[in-house]
Motif scaffolding. Structure first.
Motif, PDB file in Angstrom:
ATOM      1  N   MET A 204      75.032 120.408  57.896  1.00  0.00           N
ATOM      2  CA  MET A 204      74.652 120.468  57.093  1.00  0.00           C
ATOM      3  C   MET A 204      75.534 119.290  55.482  1.00  0.00           C
ATOM      4  O   MET A 204      76.440 119.524  55.463  1.00  0.00           O
ATOM      5  N   PRO A 205      74.800 118.310  54.584  1.00  0.00           N
ATOM      6  CA  PRO A 205      75.570 117.512  54.211  1.00  0.00           C
ATOM      7  C   PRO A 205      76.132 118.203  53.096  1.00  0.00           C
ATOM      8  O   PRO A 205      75.877 119.617  52.521  1.00  0.00           O
ATOM      9  N   GLU A 206      76.474 117.815  52.223  1.00  0.00           N
ATOM     10  CA  GLU A 206      77.608 117.988  51.824  1.00  0.00           C
ATOM     11  C   GLU A 206      77.259 118.753  50.447  1.00  0.00           C
ATOM     12  O   GLU A 206      77.653 119.425  49.329  1.00  0.00           O
ATOM     13  N   ALA A 207      76.604 117.817  49.531  1.00  0.00           N
ATOM     14  CA  ALA A 207      75.941 118.464  48.116  1.00  0.00           C
ATOM     15  C   ALA A 207      74.240 117.711  48.063  1.00  0.00           C
ATOM     16  O   ALA A 207      73.545 116.988  49.428  1.00  0.00           O
ATOM     17  N   ALA A 208      73.436 117.319  47.446  1.00  0.00           N
ATOM     18  CA  ALA A 208      72.387 116.833  47.319  1.00  0.00           C
ATOM     19  C   ALA A 208      72.455 115.957  46.703  1.00  0.00           C
ATOM     20  O   ALA A 208      71.128 115.055  47.450  1.00  0.00           O
ATOM     21  N   PHE A 209      73.081 115.010  46.292  1.00  0.00           N
ATOM     22  CA  PHE A 209      73.416 113.720  45.767  1.00  0.00           C
ATOM     23  C   PHE A 209      74.860 113.133  46.290  1.00  0.00           C
ATOM     24  O   PHE A 209      75.742 114.458  45.689  1.00  0.00           O
TER      25      PHE A 209
ATOM     26  N   PHE B 201      59.055 127.190  53.390  1.00  0.00           N
ATOM     27  CA  PHE B 201      58.182 126.067  52.899  1.00  0.00           C
ATOM     28  C   PHE B 201      57.147 126.144  54.511  1.00  0.00           C
ATOM     29  O   PHE B 201      57.442 127.236  55.228  1.00  0.00           O
ATOM     30  N   LEU B 202      56.121 124.642  54.473  1.00  0.00           N
ATOM     31  CA  LEU B 202      55.296 125.294  55.535  1.00  0.00           C
ATOM     32  C   LEU B 202      56.315 124.528  56.255  1.00  0.00           C
ATOM     33  O   LEU B 202      55.525 124.777  57.661  1.00  0.00           O
ATOM     34  N   HIS B 203      57.138 123.935  56.541  1.00  0.00           N
ATOM     35  CA  HIS B 203      57.828 123.006  57.318  1.00  0.00           C
ATOM     36  C   HIS B 203      59.805 123.819  57.555  1.00  0.00           C
ATOM     37  O   HIS B 203      59.880 125.045  56.182  1.00  0.00           O
ATOM     38  N   ASP B 204      60.147 123.777  58.755  1.00  0.00           N
ATOM     39  CA  ASP B 204      61.163 124.813  58.683  1.00  0.00           C
ATOM     40  C   ASP B 204      62.264 123.887  58.464  1.00  0.00           C
ATOM     41  O   ASP B 204      64.025 123.499  59.566  1.00  0.00           O
ATOM     42  N   ALA B 205      62.602 121.623  58.428  1.00  0.00           N
ATOM     43  CA  ALA B 205      62.910 121.374  58.593  1.00  0.00           C
ATOM     44  C   ALA B 205      64.410 121.135  56.552  1.00  0.00           C
ATOM     45  O   ALA B 205      63.658 122.222  56.221  1.00  0.00           O
ATOM     46  N   ILE B 206      65.520 121.036  57.116  1.00  0.00           N
ATOM     47  CA  ILE B 206      66.369 121.476  55.842  1.00  0.00           C
ATOM     48  C   ILE B 206      65.515 120.828  54.916  1.00  0.00           C
ATOM     49  O   ILE B 206      65.389 119.572  54.375  1.00  0.00           O
ATOM     50  N   SER B 207      66.375 121.387  54.022  1.00  0.00           N
ATOM     51  CA  SER B 207      65.995 121.515  52.403  1.00  0.00           C
ATOM     52  C   SER B 207      66.097 122.046  51.140  1.00  0.00           C
ATOM     53  O   SER B 207      66.954 122.869  51.301  1.00  0.00           O
TER      54      SER B 207
ATOM     55  N   ARG C 183      64.871 117.951  49.845  1.00  0.00           N
ATOM     56  CA  ARG C 183      63.189 118.147  50.778  1.00  0.00           C
ATOM     57  C   ARG C 183      62.438 119.133  49.994  1.00  0.00           C
ATOM     58  O   ARG C 183      62.954 120.363  50.724  1.00  0.00           O
ATOM     59  N   GLY C 184      61.636 118.743  49.435  1.00  0.00           N
ATOM     60  CA  GLY C 184      60.190 119.991  48.950  1.00  0.00           C
ATOM     61  C   GLY C 184      59.679 120.076  49.921  1.00  0.00           C
ATOM     62  O   GLY C 184      59.571 120.262  51.019  1.00  0.00           O
TER      63      GLY C 184
END
Length: 264
Positions: free
Chosen positions: A1-6, A138-144, A21-22
């Protein structure tokens, strides 16, 4: 998992992670994180003038924001004794993706008389400690975005009409920095049209092209509640509006203009 959004890259540039991710496209950001990033940049500019309270933030969403590198440019439009107007643009690939304007005010202590109509200000329908933990779907299961934000339902049902939902960062907005109160509001406020959706996400698009946040005071604490509802017309338009709360009570309002279409 990334450490932050940005992650800050220097020279007003930031690299977005998949936590931004949206719901609409796997390669595009939810608008909440980049709007919060704009708030982060605008706050820094206003604080150099001693302007601590962001009374309004309006973001015009010109194009989808890709999950990649973006640049945020801030401009002082006018700074007076008690208020300052600032603007910002978000760019990527040589294109403007977002334009924002903000009003900042100088804070001062003002004693309010007892018995004012509408005061004390109302509380959220339920405190976060009593609300039901529920991950935004969301409709997808990706990290978001639902991995970036912890959510708890106070009233109603997410994506099922009017509802009140608490939001809290799970990860920092910008790596190495604790999110500020206005960033906490901005990242959540763009979700009003989602949590109060009255149309099925799999059959319809109801995308907002803007977001306006008005705040009567600086939020306190980690949690922000949206008490949201969606209103639709039969002409392809709509409006989502949210009453905004922290644990101490009402802090403001947010509105979104919606573009509504049936999916092909």
């Amino acid at each position: 998992m990334p450490e932050a959004a940005f992650t800050a890259l220097g020279d007003n540039r930031f690299r977005a992670s998949v936590l931004t991710r949206g719901p609409w496209d796997l390669q595009q950001q939810h608008a909440g994180p980049p709007i919060a990033l704009v708030s982060y940049a605008l706050e820094a500019a206003a604080q150099t003038h001693g302007l601590q309270h962001m009374a309004r933030l309006t973001a015009n969403l010109l194009r989808p924001v890709p999950i990649g590198d973006v640049e945020v440019r801030v401009q002082e439009d006018y700074v007076g004794r008690n208020a300052g107007h600032f603007s910002a643009v978000v760019l990527a690939g040589g294109k403007e993706l977002m334009r924002a304007t903000a009003l900042f005010q100088r804070e001062d202590d003002v004693a309010l008389p007892d018995g004012l109509p509408g005061h004390p200000l109302p509380l959220a329908p339920q405190p976060p400690a009593d609300a039901t933990p529920q991950r935004m779907q969301f409709l997808h299961d990706a990290i978001s975005y639902p991995d970036l934000m912890e959510t708890r339902v106070a009233v109603g049902r997410m994506f099922g009409g009017p509802s009140a939902v608490w939001f809290r960062f799970r990860y920092p907005l910008v790596a190495g920095h604790t999110p500020g109160p206005y960033q906490r509001v901005a990242v959540a406020a763009d979700s009003g049209n989602g949590i109060s959706a009255v149309l099925d996400l799999s059959t319809h698009l109801f995308v907002n092209s803007d977001l306006t946040i008005n705040l009567l005071r600086k939020p306190v604490g980690e949690w922000i509640c949206l008490d949201a509802r969606t209103h639709l017309s039969s002409h392809g338009g709509g409006l989502a509006e949210s009453a905004l709360y922290d644990e101490a009570g009402l802090i403001g309002r947010a509105t979104q203009s919606l573009f509504v279409r049936k999916r092909a």
